[in-house]
Design an enzyme around this catalytic site. Structure first.
Site, mmCIF file in Angstrom:
data_model
loop_
_atom_site.group_PDB
_atom_site.id
_atom_site.type_symbol
_atom_site.label_atom_id
_atom_site.label_comp_id
_atom_site.label_asym_id
_atom_site.label_seq_id
_atom_site.Cartn_x
_atom_site.Cartn_y
_atom_site.Cartn_z
ATOM 1 N N MET A 30 5.761 -3.629 -4.685
ATOM 2 C CA MET A 30 5.533 -5.022 -5.105
ATOM 3 C C MET A 30 6.623 -5.474 -6.074
ATOM 4 O O MET A 30 6.499 -6.526 -6.704
ATOM 5 C CB MET A 30 4.153 -5.168 -5.749
ATOM 6 N N HIS A 37 9.627 3.563 -9.081
ATOM 7 C CA HIS A 37 10.097 3.027 -7.798
ATOM 8 C C HIS A 37 11.443 3.664 -7.416
ATOM 9 O O HIS A 37 11.678 4.002 -6.257
ATOM 10 C CB HIS A 37 10.299 1.515 -7.892
ATOM 11 N N GLN A 61 -4.327 -8.066 -1.564
ATOM 12 C CA GLN A 61 -4.870 -6.952 -2.343
ATOM 13 C C GLN A 61 -5.249 -7.358 -3.760
ATOM 14 O O GLN A 61 -5.604 -6.507 -4.574
ATOM 15 C CB GLN A 61 -3.898 -5.771 -2.332
ATOM 16 N N GLN A 148 2.069 9.181 -6.631
ATOM 17 C CA GLN A 148 0.766 9.786 -6.952
ATOM 18 C C GLN A 148 0.053 9.049 -8.079
ATOM 19 O O GLN A 148 -1.117 9.306 -8.329
ATOM 20 C CB GLN A 148 0.947 11.261 -7.321
ATOM 21 N N GLN A 153 -4.896 5.253 -3.490
ATOM 22 C CA GLN A 153 -4.156 4.536 -2.447
ATOM 23 C C GLN A 153 -3.545 5.504 -1.440
ATOM 24 O O GLN A 153 -3.684 5.328 -0.226
ATOM 25 C CB GLN A 153 -3.057 3.694 -3.114
HETATM 26 P P1 AMP Z 1 3.844 -0.992 -6.827
HETATM 27 O O1 AMP Z 1 5.147 -1.723 -6.764
HETATM 28 O O2 AMP Z 1 3.270 -0.875 -8.203
HETATM 29 O O3 AMP Z 1 2.858 -1.438 -5.777
HETATM 30 O O4 AMP Z 1 4.189 0.504 -6.432
HETATM 31 C C1 AMP Z 1 4.956 0.817 -5.297
HETATM 32 C C2 AMP Z 1 4.962 2.310 -5.113
HETATM 33 O O5 AMP Z 1 5.505 2.919 -6.289
HETATM 34 C C3 AMP Z 1 3.559 2.907 -4.910
HETATM 35 O O6 AMP Z 1 3.626 3.928 -3.935
HETATM 36 C C4 AMP Z 1 3.239 3.458 -6.274
HETATM 37 O O7 AMP Z 1 2.346 4.546 -6.222
HETATM 38 C C5 AMP Z 1 4.607 3.920 -6.742
HETATM 39 N N1 AMP Z 1 4.647 4.021 -8.194
HETATM 40 C C6 AMP Z 1 4.230 3.088 -9.083
HETATM 41 N N2 AMP Z 1 4.365 3.559 -10.344
HETATM 42 C C7 AMP Z 1 4.860 4.815 -10.242
HETATM 43 C C8 AMP Z 1 5.224 5.825 -11.185
HETATM 44 N N3 AMP Z 1 5.099 5.649 -12.492
HETATM 45 N N4 AMP Z 1 5.708 6.996 -10.708
HETATM 46 C C9 AMP Z 1 5.845 7.186 -9.374
HETATM 47 N N5 AMP Z 1 5.530 6.279 -8.433
HETATM 48 C C10 AMP Z 1 5.051 5.106 -8.862
#
Ligand code: AMP
Length: 282
Positions: A30, A37, A61, A148, A153
């Site tokens: 997102m 990321h 969502q 993770q 999710q």
């Molecule tokens: P989001 O942009 O928050 O929807 O996250 C996109 C992806 O990045 C998802 O698979 C999240 O689980 C992953 N993600 C978000 N925060 C972290 C983090 N601190 N460490 C690792 N992966 C992350």
């Protein structure tokens, strides 16, 4: 790196790559990138010939009253990051091109989606599954990479992939954290300085649970109470959404931590809702 906004264009380009024999790795996001990321992108880059990163603040969502409008956005910075990490495509669709006005088809994994975050976010995982399936179809990804931090999710997506025979391998990456232990999140920008100073106590509480479990405490209720007591003392600005001990795959609540056990939580601090988790026993 090409920036695409049209779903059809994404599908056509990915089809050409497959025809040329290339594998495709997908990183759904997102946006408002942080080192978490970046880690997913760096990893995805090593897994396939082509990397597609999607950046879509998916309205489906977000529930009523959630932070869809306020969600932080910085597409220019994000595209520079995705390009520097080797993305071949950054897919940034408009909501109207992903959902028809009369969009009517939803993907649900209700058993796994009803607990943990699903309790206070009842439509969240339906929106996640639906958009992730659409992204899988559009990108025709062979591999998709998730974090993770969003444990529930990735468990739900693995289940969807298995149940629908989707030809995608799911890889997950450990949570990337600040030096003080706070899990990186785009939503951390909502924290005031006082909240930010306390927020690492979320992780400190979970680490205490892990220590207790590894020292031989098996009773989930005792472990949970010790975390709540820690937070009552060290996290006064936090409001508990949930704190649960569950099986890492079935997400079923556990009374004991004799087998594999995951502790997961969501804590509200001001405008932010922060999630984290820890494996008490792998
Ligand atoms: P989001 O942009 O928050 O929807 O996250 C996109 C992806 O990045 C998802 O698979 C999240 O689980 C992953 N993600 C978000 N925060 C972290 C983090 N601190 N460490 C690792 N992966 C992350």
């Amino acid at each position: 790196m090409q920036i695409l906004t049209n779903p059809q264009n994404l599908m056509e380009l990915c089809r050409q790559w497959h025809a040329a024999g290339d594998d495709i790795a997908l990183v759904p996001t997102m946006g408002y990138y942080h080192a978490g990321h970046e880690d997913l992108m760096r990893h995805a880059r090593t897994l396939a010939h082509r990397m597609v990163v999607s950046l879509f603040v998916n309205p489906a969502q977000f529930g009523p009253g959630e932070d869809l409008e306020a969600y932080p956005r910085d597409p220019e910075r994000d595209s520079a990051i995705a390009a520097s990490l080797g993305a071949d495509i950054l897919f940034m669709p408009e909501p109207g091109s992903m959902y028809a006005q009369d969009h009517a088809t939803w993907v649900e994994v209700p058993d796994l989606a009803k607990g943990l975050c699903g309790q206070s976010r009842p439509v969240h995982f339906r929106g996640v599954c639906t958009v992730v399936l659409k992204l899988f179809m559009l990108s025709q990804a062979n591999i998709a990479v998730f974090g993770q931090k969003d444990w529930q999710q990735q468990a739900i997506i693995r289940c969807m992939v298995r149940d629908l025979n989707l030809p995608v391998r799911i890889e997950t990456r450990p949570t990337v954290r600040e030096a003080d232990g706070l899990a990186l999140s785009s939503r951390n920008v909502y924290l005031t300085p006082e909240e930010r100073a306390q927020a690492p106590q979320i992780r400190q509480g979970l680490l205490r649970a892990q220590e207790l479990a590894q020292a031989g405490e098996h009773r989930a209720g005792v472990i949970r109470d010790s975390v709540l007591a820690w937070w009552a003392q060290h996290l006064p600005l936090g409001r508990l959404d949930y704190l649960s001990i569950v099986h890492p795959e079935t997400l079923a609540p556990l009374d004991t931590t004799d087998g594999s056990a995951l502790m997961a939580c969501a804590v509200r601090m001001g405008k932010a809702r922060l999630i984290d988790n820890i494996l008490l026993r792998p």
